[in-house]
Motif scaffolding. Structure first.
Motif, PDB file in Angstrom:
ATOM      1  N   ASN A 170       5.111   8.076 -11.454  1.00  0.00           N
ATOM      2  CA  ASN A 170       4.384   6.700 -11.230  1.00  0.00           C
ATOM      3  C   ASN A 170       3.742   6.957  -9.896  1.00  0.00           C
ATOM      4  N   GLY A 225      -0.689  -8.672 -13.610  1.00  0.00           N
ATOM      5  CA  GLY A 225      -1.471  -9.460 -12.816  1.00  0.00           C
ATOM      6  C   GLY A 225      -1.518 -10.754 -13.114  1.00  0.00           C
ATOM      7  N   SER A 226      -0.549 -11.620 -13.164  1.00  0.00           N
ATOM      8  CA  SER A 226      -0.249 -12.850 -13.514  1.00  0.00           C
ATOM      9  C   SER A 226       1.024 -13.374 -13.000  1.00  0.00           C
ATOM     10  N   ASN A 227       1.082 -14.660 -12.843  1.00  0.00           N
ATOM     11  CA  ASN A 227       2.482 -15.265 -12.639  1.00  0.00           C
ATOM     12  C   ASN A 227       3.529 -14.963 -14.069  1.00  0.00           C
ATOM     13  N   GLU A 272       1.216   2.979 -10.411  1.00  0.00           N
ATOM     14  CA  GLU A 272       1.800   2.100 -11.121  1.00  0.00           C
ATOM     15  C   GLU A 272       2.890   2.595 -11.473  1.00  0.00           C
ATOM     16  N   LYS A 273       4.136   1.623 -11.476  1.00  0.00           N
ATOM     17  CA  LYS A 273       5.336   1.876 -12.001  1.00  0.00           C
ATOM     18  C   LYS A 273       5.451   1.861 -13.645  1.00  0.00           C
ATOM     19  N   LEU A 280       9.100  -9.477  -9.962  1.00  0.00           N
ATOM     20  CA  LEU A 280       8.118  -9.218  -8.924  1.00  0.00           C
ATOM     21  C   LEU A 280       7.339  -8.002  -9.733  1.00  0.00           C
ATOM     22  N   ASP A 281       7.981  -6.849 -10.113  1.00  0.00           N
ATOM     23  CA  ASP A 281       7.319  -5.777 -10.538  1.00  0.00           C
ATOM     24  C   ASP A 281       6.543  -6.071 -11.980  1.00  0.00           C
ATOM     25  N   GLU A 289       4.923  -8.916 -12.679  1.00  0.00           N
ATOM     26  CA  GLU A 289       3.773  -9.704 -12.039  1.00  0.00           C
ATOM     27  C   GLU A 289       2.829  -8.873 -11.654  1.00  0.00           C
ATOM     28  N   SER A 290       3.167  -7.801 -10.760  1.00  0.00           N
ATOM     29  CA  SER A 290       2.438  -6.665 -10.339  1.00  0.00           C
ATOM     30  C   SER A 290       1.747  -5.954 -11.462  1.00  0.00           C
ATOM     31  N   LEU A 291       2.533  -5.527 -12.502  1.00  0.00           N
ATOM     32  CA  LEU A 291       1.920  -5.001 -13.912  1.00  0.00           C
ATOM     33  C   LEU A 291       0.834  -5.770 -14.314  1.00  0.00           C
TER      34      LEU A 291
END
Length: 300
Positions: free
Chosen positions: A25, A268-270, A30-31, A261-262, A264-266
């Motif tokens: 990671n 890139g959207s809600n 990125e996770k 939360l993770d 959405e980060s992955l």
């Protein structure tokens, strides 16, 4: 792609919880590999793709090698050992704070059966005095002939750039297998399910053992651009279901909140995520259920 571009496959192997997923990671930024304080949390051979102007390294993050106790354990160990035959380089990662034991001995026995170059990657050096580190390095060098020994802290990133440089030095010229912006060859559904499973393990700690699986029942983009996800958490006993749901659904809500939360980060959207908990008795010893939840051993 520049002239003299190098590429190849590197396996990350080691005892459970040595820091394999943390390293992967960190390198990718990125996770994509599950991280937990509990051992044996990585179950599939997650491929992470690192690309620079000079090289592309495809990392295989294997399940931890351990004595299997059930059919799922058999799959995890078989996956790890098979990986050693299929790569250009092996990164044997150890926790520098742990004593040498039967687990390390077993892995070294496996490594002696292959001709692939092996790096000894000593992780968590930030927790060790330099004199102790040198003693540990000497101890391992007496047991096996490693191509390189690289001390790192995967969590803090210490010396990880040096590790990447040394890996690149062992690769041969080759093609760029994946686009430069691609980090994994796993479908998004798999990575999403792993992120949910990670939150379950973190939040339930010792209350729920590794008898959980997560599969994505539905995942689609809605008109407003948000992604809807329906995920099912599978446990073996009704008591485990109660723990994961929590009082008035509080635990399940927290799992969903942290996973969202993770994700959405992955993506890139809600994200809107719905979670359900299902009891499937003894699923880890059922070949049908293992295949159903993504732990198929057909390729082996």
């Amino acid at each position: 792609m520049s002239e003299g571009f190098k590429s190849g496959f590197a396996a990350i192997i080691g005892r459970p919880n040595a820091g394999k997923s943390t390293l992967l990671n960190h390198v990718l930024g990125e996770k994509i590999a599950i991280m937990s304080d509990k051992p044996q949390t990585t179950r599939n051979r997650i491929q992470g793709v690192y690309t620079s102007s000079e090289s592309q390294i495809i990392f295989i993050d294997t399940p931890g090698i351990h004595k299997p106790k059930h059919r799922l354990g058999d799959f995890m160990v078989q996956s790890a050992v098979q990986t050693l035959q299929d790569v250009d380089l092996i990164l044997f990662i150890i926790d520098a704070n742990d004593r040498y034991g039967p687990g390390e001995s077993y892995i070294l026995e496996q490594l002696q059966q292959v001709s692939t170059p092996v790096f000894l990657v000593m992780n968590k050096i930030d927790q060790l005095h330099p004199d102790q580190l040198l003693e540990k390095i000497d101890s391992y060098r007496r047991r096996a002939d490693f191509s390189e020994v690289v001390p790192i802290s995967a969590l803090q990133g210490n010396n990880v750039d040096t590790l990447i440089e040394q890996i690149t030095g062992y690769l041969e010229e080759g093609p760029q297998f994946y686009p430069e912006d691609q980090l994994t060859d796993h479908p998004e559904r798999f990575v999403v399910s792993e992120l949910v499973r990670e939150k379950v393990l973190h939040l339930t700690e010792d209350e729920v053992p590794h008898s959980i699986a997560v599969y994505i029942e539905d995942m689609k983009e809605r008109e407003e651009g948000a992604v809807y996800i329906a995920a099912v958490i599978v446990v073996e006993r009704p008591s485990q279901k109660g723990i994961i749901i929590g009082k008035q659904g509080s635990m399940l809500k927290e799992i969903g909140k942290r996973a969202r939360l993770d994700i959405e980060s992955l993506l890139g959207s809600n994200v809107h995520i719905d979670l359900w908990v299902k009891v499937q008795k003894d699923w880890r010893n059922s070949r049908f259920q293992l295949n159903e939840y993504g732990y198929s051993d057909e390729e082996y």
